[in-house]
Design a protein around this motif. Sequence first.
Motif, PDB file in Angstrom:
ATOM      1  N   HIS A 119      66.224-121.587 -55.353  1.00 39.78           N
ATOM      2  CA  HIS A 119      67.637-121.096 -55.862  1.00 39.78           C
ATOM      3  C   HIS A 119      67.680-119.305 -55.497  1.00 39.78           C
ATOM      4  O   HIS A 119      68.857-118.931 -54.941  1.00 39.78           O
ATOM      5  CB  HIS A 119      67.899-121.310 -57.189  1.00 39.78           C
ATOM      6  CG  HIS A 119      69.168-120.909 -57.821  1.00 39.78           C
ATOM      7  ND1 HIS A 119      70.227-121.608 -57.561  1.00 39.78           N
ATOM      8  CD2 HIS A 119      69.561-119.786 -58.266  1.00 39.78           C
ATOM      9  CE1 HIS A 119      71.118-120.995 -58.246  1.00 39.78           C
ATOM     10  NE2 HIS A 119      70.665-119.826 -58.678  1.00 39.78           N
TER      11      HIS A 119
ATOM     12  N   HIS B  25      70.141-117.416 -52.740  1.00 40.12           N
ATOM     13  CA  HIS B  25      71.119-116.581 -53.089  1.00 40.12           C
ATOM     14  C   HIS B  25      71.348-115.548 -51.787  1.00 40.12           C
ATOM     15  O   HIS B  25      72.383-115.197 -51.616  1.00 40.12           O
ATOM     16  CB  HIS B  25      70.936-115.894 -54.435  1.00 40.12           C
ATOM     17  CG  HIS B  25      71.542-116.361 -55.556  1.00 40.12           C
ATOM     18  ND1 HIS B  25      73.049-116.587 -55.526  1.00 40.12           N
ATOM     19  CD2 HIS B  25      71.216-116.915 -56.751  1.00 40.12           C
ATOM     20  CE1 HIS B  25      73.339-117.204 -56.821  1.00 40.12           C
ATOM     21  NE2 HIS B  25      72.085-117.345 -57.414  1.00 40.12           N
TER      22      HIS B  25
ATOM     23  N   ASP C 112      76.633-119.227 -58.328  1.00 41.26           N
ATOM     24  CA  ASP C 112      76.085-120.261 -57.934  1.00 41.26           C
ATOM     25  C   ASP C 112      76.910-121.265 -56.907  1.00 41.26           C
ATOM     26  O   ASP C 112      77.862-121.458 -57.379  1.00 41.26           O
ATOM     27  CB  ASP C 112      75.431-121.043 -59.072  1.00 41.26           C
ATOM     28  CG  ASP C 112      74.257-120.367 -59.700  1.00 41.26           C
ATOM     29  OD1 ASP C 112      73.829-119.284 -59.255  1.00 41.26           O
ATOM     30  OD2 ASP C 112      73.772-120.791 -60.714  1.00 41.26           O
TER      31      ASP C 112
HETATM   32 ZN    ZN Z   1      72.042-118.253 -59.092  1.00 40.95          ZN
END
Ligand code: ZN
Length: 358
Positions: A111, A115, A325
């Motif tokens: 994750h 980004h 996100d």
């Molecule tokens: Zn994040």
Amino acid sequence: MRILGIETSCDETAAAVVEDGNRLLSNAVASSMELHIPYGGVVPEIAARSHIEEILPTVQKALDDAECTWDDIDGIAVTYGAGLGGSLLIGVLTARTLAIAHNKPLYGINHVEAHVYANFLTELGPFFGTPTTNYQLPATTPVFPMLAIIVSGGHSQLVLFQDHFEYVLLGQTHDDAIGEAFDKVAKMLGLPYPGGPSVSKAALSGDPMAFKLPKAKMDKYDFSFSGLKTAVLRLAQREIGETHAFPSIGLPERLSEAQKANIAASFQRTAIETIVDKAKIAIEEYDPKSVVIAGGVAANQELRRQLKDGLPLPIEFPDLKLCTDNGAMIATLGCFKAMNNQAAADPYTLDIAPNLSM
Ligand code: ZN
Ligand code: KG4
């Protein structure tokens, strides 16, 4: 090369389709943020239940908006860490099942690394361009070596990328992440969750020079934000004429709006300066060809302003919707994995890794 990206590490159920690592075809997000507001933070159980309800409609929306059927998709990328265990499980099990059912390669995605890849999206597909789907993307693709300033709710890191998948961690926080500090300061000031956007909103009407707050003296590229958070607490207690013993829960009703605004603005300036100061030193030492920002705090306008004004090389920013996100960043990194012949994951065994780091 078209990759479907799936992201469920926290409170956003997100799916997107990206082509060739630079072209955004769709970006569907269903957030459960509203459900967490009464609790002042993400409740893992509520987030996981919401993912179960939202995941399949969100994946379908991502395919529909991109005008793709499964035949048009070359692979599936999914966040397998870091994040909340229950939330990650929903995304990973969905992606594994879809990969087996539709016979597509599956890519497990970190994750935090993903980004950074929001910065590689420079083109929009036909779905975008109306006022409701308006995205401001960088005009150019970042070039290596690239310094990534990663600032999210869980991470504060400076990472030097020599190439795709070749990077070194220059430094990171020893305690709270910068986003966490924003969230905690918001709580002290009685500002609504999520804290980052509400602190920066309050800061707009405050004086960033009203108070001098301490910056932690850490090893070269490391950070610490817990001392700053405590300094804000002490400042707020002093402002209302109370001692260290005064509970933080009582602060919001005693502080005036002007005091809150000044504290928010001074905190924001100091926290952001800490990041920008270190980024400048890293640029001097490593002479990167590009600098990118990544993570939820990358949406912060004060950070963008300080970087634009203070860095010796030009910087472009991802759209605000691609900083928090989203599935697009997952799909983008998935594209680069597929295009660089990185090994696909086994759809029968890919497991979650809640504590995964860079
Ligand atoms: Zn994040
Ligand atoms: O990257 P993200 O969506 O989730 C994690 O992977 O952690 O980051 C969420 C964090 C939260 O702490 C939130 O308060 C912060 O990003 N954030 C901001 C802003 N928008 C979101 N912080 C400062 N200014 C903002 N405008």
